[in-house]
Design an enzyme around this catalytic site. Structure first.
Site, mmCIF file in Angstrom:
data_model
loop_
_atom_site.group_PDB
_atom_site.id
_atom_site.type_symbol
_atom_site.label_atom_id
_atom_site.label_comp_id
_atom_site.label_asym_id
_atom_site.label_seq_id
_atom_site.Cartn_x
_atom_site.Cartn_y
_atom_site.Cartn_z
ATOM 1 N N THR A 60 96.008 54.654 24.995
ATOM 2 C CA THR A 60 95.389 54.022 26.176
ATOM 3 C C THR A 60 94.180 54.259 26.200
ATOM 4 O O THR A 60 93.469 55.420 25.186
ATOM 5 C CB THR A 60 96.357 54.472 27.303
ATOM 6 O OG1 THR A 60 96.020 54.306 28.651
ATOM 7 C CG2 THR A 60 96.307 55.754 27.226
ATOM 8 N N LYS A 64 91.212 52.512 23.536
ATOM 9 C CA LYS A 64 91.690 51.114 23.289
ATOM 10 C C LYS A 64 90.466 49.874 22.068
ATOM 11 O O LYS A 64 90.945 49.685 21.130
ATOM 12 C CB LYS A 64 91.886 50.288 24.610
ATOM 13 C CG LYS A 64 93.195 50.849 25.089
ATOM 14 C CD LYS A 64 93.536 49.721 26.023
ATOM 15 C CE LYS A 64 94.726 50.184 26.742
ATOM 16 N NZ LYS A 64 95.005 49.867 28.504
ATOM 17 N N ASN A 85 96.704 47.995 22.582
ATOM 18 C CA ASN A 85 96.845 49.245 23.084
ATOM 19 C C ASN A 85 98.672 49.081 22.597
ATOM 20 O O ASN A 85 99.010 50.040 23.186
ATOM 21 C CB ASN A 85 97.503 48.861 24.346
ATOM 22 C CG ASN A 85 98.068 48.072 24.968
ATOM 23 O OD1 ASN A 85 97.942 46.588 24.001
ATOM 24 N ND2 ASN A 85 99.099 47.390 25.694
ATOM 25 N N GLY A 129 85.894 42.781 38.641
ATOM 26 C CA GLY A 129 86.082 44.159 37.616
ATOM 27 C C GLY A 129 85.967 42.990 35.969
ATOM 28 O O GLY A 129 86.616 42.494 36.013
ATOM 29 N N GLY A 131 86.431 45.692 33.523
ATOM 30 C CA GLY A 131 86.890 46.468 32.525
ATOM 31 C C GLY A 131 87.298 45.847 30.766
ATOM 32 O O GLY A 131 88.197 44.976 30.901
ATOM 33 N N GLY A 132 88.550 47.209 30.088
ATOM 34 C CA GLY A 132 89.240 46.627 29.378
ATOM 35 C C GLY A 132 90.192 45.540 29.582
ATOM 36 O O GLY A 132 90.350 44.617 29.021
HETATM 37 P P1 NAP Z 1 88.210 50.181 32.639
HETATM 38 O O1 NAP Z 1 87.903 49.967 31.846
HETATM 39 O O2 NAP Z 1 87.943 51.744 32.963
HETATM 40 O O3 NAP Z 1 87.904 48.763 33.825
HETATM 41 C C1 NAP Z 1 87.930 48.760 35.328
HETATM 42 C C2 NAP Z 1 86.802 47.875 35.963
HETATM 43 O O4 NAP Z 1 86.727 48.538 36.969
HETATM 44 C C3 NAP Z 1 85.345 49.012 35.655
HETATM 45 O O5 NAP Z 1 84.742 48.421 34.242
HETATM 46 C C4 NAP Z 1 84.850 48.674 36.581
HETATM 47 O O6 NAP Z 1 83.583 46.849 36.697
HETATM 48 C C5 NAP Z 1 85.756 47.842 37.962
HETATM 49 N N1 NAP Z 1 85.589 49.703 38.449
HETATM 50 C C6 NAP Z 1 85.466 50.814 38.369
HETATM 51 N N2 NAP Z 1 85.224 51.913 39.246
HETATM 52 C C7 NAP Z 1 85.300 50.748 40.684
HETATM 53 C C8 NAP Z 1 84.771 50.998 41.643
HETATM 54 N N3 NAP Z 1 85.076 52.146 42.744
HETATM 55 N N4 NAP Z 1 84.613 50.160 42.841
HETATM 56 C C9 NAP Z 1 84.501 48.672 42.117
HETATM 57 N N5 NAP Z 1 84.619 48.083 40.762
HETATM 58 C C10 NAP Z 1 84.777 49.191 40.279
HETATM 59 O O7 NAP Z 1 90.158 50.804 33.582
HETATM 60 P P2 NAP Z 1 90.757 49.655 32.910
HETATM 61 O O8 NAP Z 1 91.599 49.788 31.861
HETATM 62 O O9 NAP Z 1 90.813 47.645 33.273
HETATM 63 O O10 NAP Z 1 92.188 49.640 34.313
HETATM 64 C C11 NAP Z 1 92.041 48.540 35.378
HETATM 65 C C12 NAP Z 1 93.637 49.161 35.973
HETATM 66 O O11 NAP Z 1 94.426 48.249 35.729
HETATM 67 C C13 NAP Z 1 93.610 50.259 36.194
HETATM 68 O O12 NAP Z 1 94.741 50.269 37.370
HETATM 69 C C14 NAP Z 1 95.076 50.366 34.939
HETATM 70 O O13 NAP Z 1 95.839 51.090 35.907
HETATM 71 C C15 NAP Z 1 95.861 48.738 35.552
HETATM 72 N N6 NAP Z 1 96.097 48.333 34.452
HETATM 73 C C16 NAP Z 1 97.097 48.056 34.632
HETATM 74 C C17 NAP Z 1 98.451 47.264 33.707
HETATM 75 C C18 NAP Z 1 99.609 46.676 34.494
HETATM 76 O O14 NAP Z 1 100.171 46.107 32.837
HETATM 77 N N7 NAP Z 1 100.220 46.295 34.409
HETATM 78 C C19 NAP Z 1 97.613 47.360 32.549
HETATM 79 C C20 NAP Z 1 96.017 47.415 31.958
HETATM 80 C C21 NAP Z 1 95.887 48.279 32.983
HETATM 81 P P3 NAP Z 1 82.416 46.597 36.861
HETATM 82 O O15 NAP Z 1 81.524 47.755 36.452
HETATM 83 O O16 NAP Z 1 82.354 45.208 36.612
HETATM 84 O O17 NAP Z 1 82.502 46.749 38.626
#
Ligand code: NAP
Length: 261
Positions: A60, A64, A85, A129, A131-132
């Site tokens: 995590t 990743k 992952n 978004g 992100g990852g």
């Molecule tokens: P991450 O790599 O930190 O990326 C999140 C993205 O969201 C960032 O790159 C950013 O994109 C945007 N963001 C962050 N803070 C923000 C804010 N305050 N306002 C608007 N946009 C914002 O995180 P991740 O690993 O992709 O995970 C994202 C979410 O998905 C988490 O809540 C995680 O728990 C969930 N998730 C769920 C599963 C599942 O199995 N259900 C699996 C993986 C992840 P920009 O900079 O382009 O705006």
């Protein structure tokens, strides 16, 4: 005893240890799942060497992407997405091992999306978004032939497939009937936070899919529901990606890994 684990930092709110230890108890599997909080990704190989019963790992934030150079092989999805992952530890009899990387977020999202889009055609997606998790989501959309537009807080010069929240209008939302939140906005404990979307563009033709699973009813889902959208949270994806990891660790026929180098 067979051991599985999660690497990342911090791990205090992790779902995996609870999920797998409960599963092992329910299914009579003689195994244990432990959290392995690593201060840096360089601790990975010594950690595996020091735990001879360790068979597989989840990965995590923040590792990743960083684990990839340490792996021997990558599945096609992990290579395409650029994030891992799940790691399978292939032990040899002489105590050496090789490591294969997979992306079960891809599998979890694909399996959870399939029934939603099965009997309907002409989907167009908005991915909120960049992100990852969005990388796995976009790979699935590509494979499902669903065109998409990404929405980010920052504009990217010359990237026509990425717009900002300021660019969004009700018409743009209306023209994209699958809206997927891959940001952490609205995640516990900040459950009232919400993205600046022109919500009136949602309708009963929309699916609003939030990757967040805690809380179960997210602010994104609540807002979209007010305009009639069908909603889904990330719980189904979470369970499916965990089960996909379990299959990978126990499969003799893993997806054909390819070299990351
Ligand atoms: P991450 O790599 O930190 O990326 C999140 C993205 O969201 C960032 O790159 C950013 O994109 C945007 N963001 C962050 N803070 C923000 C804010 N305050 N306002 C608007 N946009 C914002 O995180 P991740 O690993 O992709 O995970 C994202 C979410 O998905 C988490 O809540 C995680 O728990 C969930 N998730 C769920 C599963 C599942 O199995 N259900 C699996 C993986 C992840 P920009 O900079 O382009 O705006």
């Amino acid at each position: 005893m067979d051991t599985y684990g999660l690497i990342g930092k911090p791990l205090s709110h992790s779902f995996s240890a609870r999920y797998f230890n409960h599963k092992f108890e329910q299914e009579g599997v003689k195994a244990v799942y432990i959290n392995l909080e690593l201060d840096s990704v360089e601790e990975l190989l010594p950690t595996i060497e020091g735990l001879p019963h360790l068979k597989g790992l989840n990965v995590t934030i923040p590792y990743k992407r960083d684990v990839i150079p340490l792996l021997d092989e990558l599945s096609p999805e992990a290579a395409r997405i650029g994030a891992v992952n799940v790691i399978n530890i292939n032990r040899r009899t002489d105590n050496t091992f090789t490591l294969s990387g997979f992306n079960s977020d891809y599998i979890g999202f694909a399996e959870s999306l399939r029934p939603l889009v099965a009997n309907r055609q002409h989907f167009k997606a908005l991915v909120l978004g960049t992100g990852g998790a969005s990388l796995a989501v976009k790979a699935v959309l590509d494979d499902f032939d669903i065109p998409y537009l990404s929405v980010s807080r920052t504009s990217v010069h010359n990237a026509s497939h990425i717009i900002t929240y300021a660019d969004l209008t009700p018409d743009i939302i209306n023209a994209h009937n699958l809206v997927i939140n891959t940001t952490p906005v609205g995640m516990s404990p900040n459950i009232d936070a919400h993205l600046p979307l022109p919500w009136s563009g949602f309708s009963s033709n929309h699916i609003a899919y939030d990757l967040i699973y805690n809380p179960e009813q997210t602010s994104f889902m609540q807002h979209a529901q007010q305009f009639g959208a069908i909603t889904k949270n990330g719980l189904d994806m979470l369970h499916r990606q965990a089960e996909a990891a379990w299959k990978i660790w126990n499969s003799t026929q893993n997806p054909q890994p390819i070299s990351p180098k």
